[in-house]
Design a protein around this motif. Structure first.
Motif, PDB file in Angstrom:
ATOM      1  N   ARG A  81       0.833  -1.208   0.000  1.00 46.69           N
ATOM      2  CA  ARG A  81       0.000   0.000   0.000  1.00 46.69           C
ATOM      3  C   ARG A  81       0.866   1.256   0.000  1.00 46.69           C
ATOM      4  N   ALA A  82       1.898   1.282   0.842  1.00 49.31           N
ATOM      5  CA  ALA A  82       2.798   2.437   0.881  1.00 49.31           C
ATOM      6  C   ALA A  82       3.562   2.577  -0.430  1.00 49.31           C
ATOM      7  N   MET A  83       3.979   1.439  -0.991  1.00 47.01           N
ATOM      8  CA  MET A  83       4.678   1.453  -2.261  1.00 47.01           C
ATOM      9  C   MET A  83       3.780   2.005  -3.361  1.00 47.01           C
ATOM     10  N   SER A  84       2.526   1.581  -3.371  1.00 48.29           N
ATOM     11  CA  SER A  84       1.574   2.034  -4.380  1.00 48.29           C
ATOM     12  C   SER A  84       1.350   3.540  -4.300  1.00 48.29           C
ATOM     13  N   ARG A  85       1.214   4.053  -3.086  1.00 50.28           N
ATOM     14  CA  ARG A  85       1.009   5.500  -2.915  1.00 50.28           C
ATOM     15  C   ARG A  85       2.205   6.285  -3.431  1.00 50.28           C
ATOM     16  N   MET A  86       3.407   5.835  -3.111  1.00 49.96           N
ATOM     17  CA  MET A  86       4.610   6.548  -3.524  1.00 49.96           C
ATOM     18  C   MET A  86       4.780   6.516  -5.042  1.00 49.96           C
ATOM     19  N   ILE A  87       4.611   5.333  -5.632  1.00 55.41           N
ATOM     20  CA  ILE A  87       4.757   5.193  -7.076  1.00 55.41           C
ATOM     21  C   ILE A  87       3.724   6.033  -7.818  1.00 55.41           C
ATOM     22  N   ASN A  88       2.490   5.990  -7.366  1.00 59.59           N
ATOM     23  CA  ASN A  88       1.426   6.730  -8.032  1.00 59.59           C
ATOM     24  C   ASN A  88       1.709   8.226  -8.016  1.00 59.59           C
ATOM     25  N   LYS A  89       2.187   8.739  -6.885  1.00 61.23           N
ATOM     26  CA  LYS A  89       2.493  10.165  -6.798  1.00 61.23           C
ATOM     27  C   LYS A  89       3.661  10.538  -7.697  1.00 61.23           C
ATOM     28  N   ASP A  90       4.727   9.718  -7.686  1.00 60.64           N
ATOM     29  CA  ASP A  90       5.903  10.033  -8.492  1.00 60.64           C
ATOM     30  C   ASP A  90       5.610   9.960  -9.986  1.00 60.64           C
ATOM     31  N   VAL A  91       4.845   8.943 -10.409  1.00 59.38           N
ATOM     32  CA  VAL A  91       4.552   8.777 -11.830  1.00 59.38           C
ATOM     33  C   VAL A  91       3.669   9.914 -12.342  1.00 59.38           C
ATOM     34  N   SER A  92       2.844  10.474 -11.487  1.00 58.08           N
ATOM     35  CA  SER A  92       1.971  11.572 -11.909  1.00 58.08           C
ATOM     36  C   SER A  92       2.764  12.820 -12.270  1.00 58.08           C
ATOM     37  N   MET A  93       4.065  12.856 -11.953  1.00 58.92           N
ATOM     38  CA  MET A  93       4.874  14.053 -12.174  1.00 58.92           C
ATOM     39  C   MET A  93       5.841  13.912 -13.340  1.00 58.92           C
ATOM     40  N   ILE A  94       5.769  12.795 -14.084  1.00 61.01           N
ATOM     41  CA  ILE A  94       6.712  12.595 -15.173  1.00 61.01           C
ATOM     42  C   ILE A  94       6.009  12.700 -16.522  1.00 61.01           C
ATOM     43  N   SER A  95       6.815  12.809 -17.581  1.00 60.52           N
ATOM     44  CA  SER A  95       6.296  12.875 -18.947  1.00 60.52           C
ATOM     45  C   SER A  95       6.653  11.594 -19.684  1.00 60.52           C
ATOM     46  N   MET A  96       6.033  11.409 -20.863  1.00 62.33           N
ATOM     47  CA  MET A  96       6.354  10.224 -21.648  1.00 62.33           C
ATOM     48  C   MET A  96       7.824  10.237 -22.047  1.00 62.33           C
ATOM     49  N   GLU A  97       8.380  11.426 -22.357  1.00 62.00           N
ATOM     50  CA  GLU A  97       9.775  11.511 -22.790  1.00 62.00           C
ATOM     51  C   GLU A  97      10.726  11.063 -21.685  1.00 62.00           C
ATOM     52  N   SER A  98      10.506  11.568 -20.468  1.00 64.21           N
ATOM     53  CA  SER A  98      11.396  11.151 -19.386  1.00 64.21           C
ATOM     54  C   SER A  98      11.178   9.687 -19.037  1.00 64.21           C
ATOM     55  N   PHE A  99       9.947   9.202 -19.215  1.00 63.66           N
ATOM     56  CA  PHE A  99       9.619   7.803 -18.947  1.00 63.66           C
ATOM     57  C   PHE A  99      10.442   6.870 -19.824  1.00 63.66           C
ATOM     58  N   PHE A 100      10.387   7.065 -21.154  1.00 60.49           N
ATOM     59  CA  PHE A 100      11.032   6.075 -22.025  1.00 60.49           C
ATOM     60  C   PHE A 100      12.501   6.375 -22.286  1.00 60.49           C
ATOM     61  N   GLN A 101      12.905   7.671 -22.280  1.00 61.14           N
ATOM     62  CA  GLN A 101      14.315   7.965 -22.527  1.00 61.14           C
ATOM     63  C   GLN A 101      15.194   7.449 -21.386  1.00 61.14           C
ATOM     64  N   SER A 102      14.749   7.666 -20.154  1.00 62.33           N
ATOM     65  CA  SER A 102      15.579   7.273 -19.017  1.00 62.33           C
ATOM     66  C   SER A 102      15.732   5.759 -18.931  1.00 62.33           C
ATOM     67  N   ILE A 103      14.637   5.029 -19.096  1.00 61.69           N
ATOM     68  CA  ILE A 103      14.752   3.573 -19.011  1.00 61.69           C
ATOM     69  C   ILE A 103      15.437   3.013 -20.246  1.00 61.69           C
ATOM     70  N   GLY A 104      15.285   3.710 -21.387  1.00 66.35           N
ATOM     71  CA  GLY A 104      15.962   3.272 -22.606  1.00 66.35           C
ATOM     72  C   GLY A 104      17.466   3.359 -22.479  1.00 66.35           C
ATOM     73  N   THR A 105      17.954   4.470 -21.940  1.00 63.78           N
ATOM     74  CA  THR A 105      19.403   4.616 -21.785  1.00 63.78           C
ATOM     75  C   THR A 105      19.929   3.706 -20.685  1.00 63.78           C
ATOM     76  N   LEU A 106      19.112   3.465 -19.648  1.00 63.44           N
ATOM     77  CA  LEU A 106      19.538   2.547 -18.586  1.00 63.44           C
ATOM     78  C   LEU A 106      19.670   1.135 -19.132  1.00 63.44           C
ATOM     79  N   ARG A 107      18.741   0.747 -19.999  1.00 66.25           N
ATOM     80  CA  ARG A 107      18.792  -0.587 -20.613  1.00 66.25           C
ATOM     81  C   ARG A 107      20.061  -0.757 -21.450  1.00 66.25           C
TER      82      ARG A 107
END
Length: 272
Positions: free
Chosen positions: A172-198
């Motif tokens: 439950r705590a994990m879900s609350r934290m993830i939901n709040k953090d994801v609400s503050m990101i964009s599609m570009e930061s979402f896929f670029q960051s994980i793409g370069t990490l991969r």
């Protein structure tokens, strides 16, 4: 809300405590808030700085550069971000502690800017991007990212709200934290960051890490292969590896007492 303007963009950070500086770097989809409990303890002995990476939390790329920068949310940019932050804040050198992607950035700093790093600690961090969960690797594909981002990311948030219950003991705590953090990101930061990490693979350069190193990995990690602790140890033989059999990717949430005691002992030991 303290912030700092650097060449790549505006950095939001939180700072707490007094003493020698320590930098805390969050993972993918996260923010400085991951460290909220950690800085309360470390702040007794250190001046802690918890940063938001560009595209996460309150940090962002400078607006008039946005259309020209095609790779604003990459591991190399985040390394440069940390480097400039330290310079602008007058932090000559400091320990860097990173969770997941933040640990990859911390190790990259130790490799590329060894004069800036006193110690480095990684928590559930990928050394080789191939160690990422299959779904995370898919997220680095622009077409898949666009699919995940349908309806302005609401579908992704619904998925993560359920999946987060498997990421940490307190779902439950994990879900609350993830939901709040994801609400503050964009599609570009979402896929670029994980793409370069991969695409990142630090194994060939780990031999250049000469500072004291701590690796904390959880056996129940479903985000990064827990065997990355062996990869780190093979490349940095002097690294201290701490194994958490009852913890997953978010060790600071699953095993908070042992986590903070281990981290504090590491930072307070000779050479910090």
């Amino acid at each position: 809300m303290p912030s700092l303007v650097t060449e790549p963009g505006i950095i939001h950070y939180e700072t707490y405590g007094r003493g020698r500086p320590v930098l805390l770097l969050h993972g993918w989809l996260g923010s400085w808030a991951l460290w909220r409990d950690t800085i309360e303890v470390l702040g007794r002995d250190f001046r802690t700085y918890a940063l938001d990476f560009f595209g996460f939390g309150e940090s962002g790329v400078v607006a008039d550069r946005q259309t020209r920068r095609t790779s604003a949310y990459t591991v190399p940019i985040y390394v440069e971000m940390v480097h400039q932050f330290m310079d602008r804040m007058g932090i000559v050198k400091a320990p860097l502690i990173g969770h997941s992607m933040g640990g990859t950035v911390s190790l990259s700093m130790a490799i590329n800017h060894p004069d800036k790093v006193v110690k480095v600690g990684v928590i559930g961090s990928p050394i080789d991007g191939n160690s990422l969960n299959f779904l995370l690797k898919l997220s680095g594909n622009p077409k898949m990212a666009a699919f995940f981002w349908l309806f302005e990311g609401r579908g992704l948030r619904v998925f993560l709200r359920g999946y987060s219950y498997f990421m940490a003991r307190d779902g439950r705590a994990m879900s609350r934290m993830i939901n709040k953090d994801v609400s503050m990101i964009s599609m570009e930061s979402f896929f670029q960051s994980i793409g370069t990490l991969r695409q990142t693979n630090l194994r060939p350069e780990l031999g250049r890490v000469c500072v004291p190193t701590l690796g904390m990995y959880g056996q129940r990690d479903i985000i990064v292969r827990s065997s990355e602790n062996q990869t780190l140890k093979a490349g940095v033989p002097h690294a201290q590896i701490e194994w958490f059999p009852d913890a997953g990717h978010f060790i600071m949430m699953d095993s908070p007492d042992r986590f903070i005691n281990t981290l504090r002992t590491f930072l307070l030991s000779n050479g910090s």
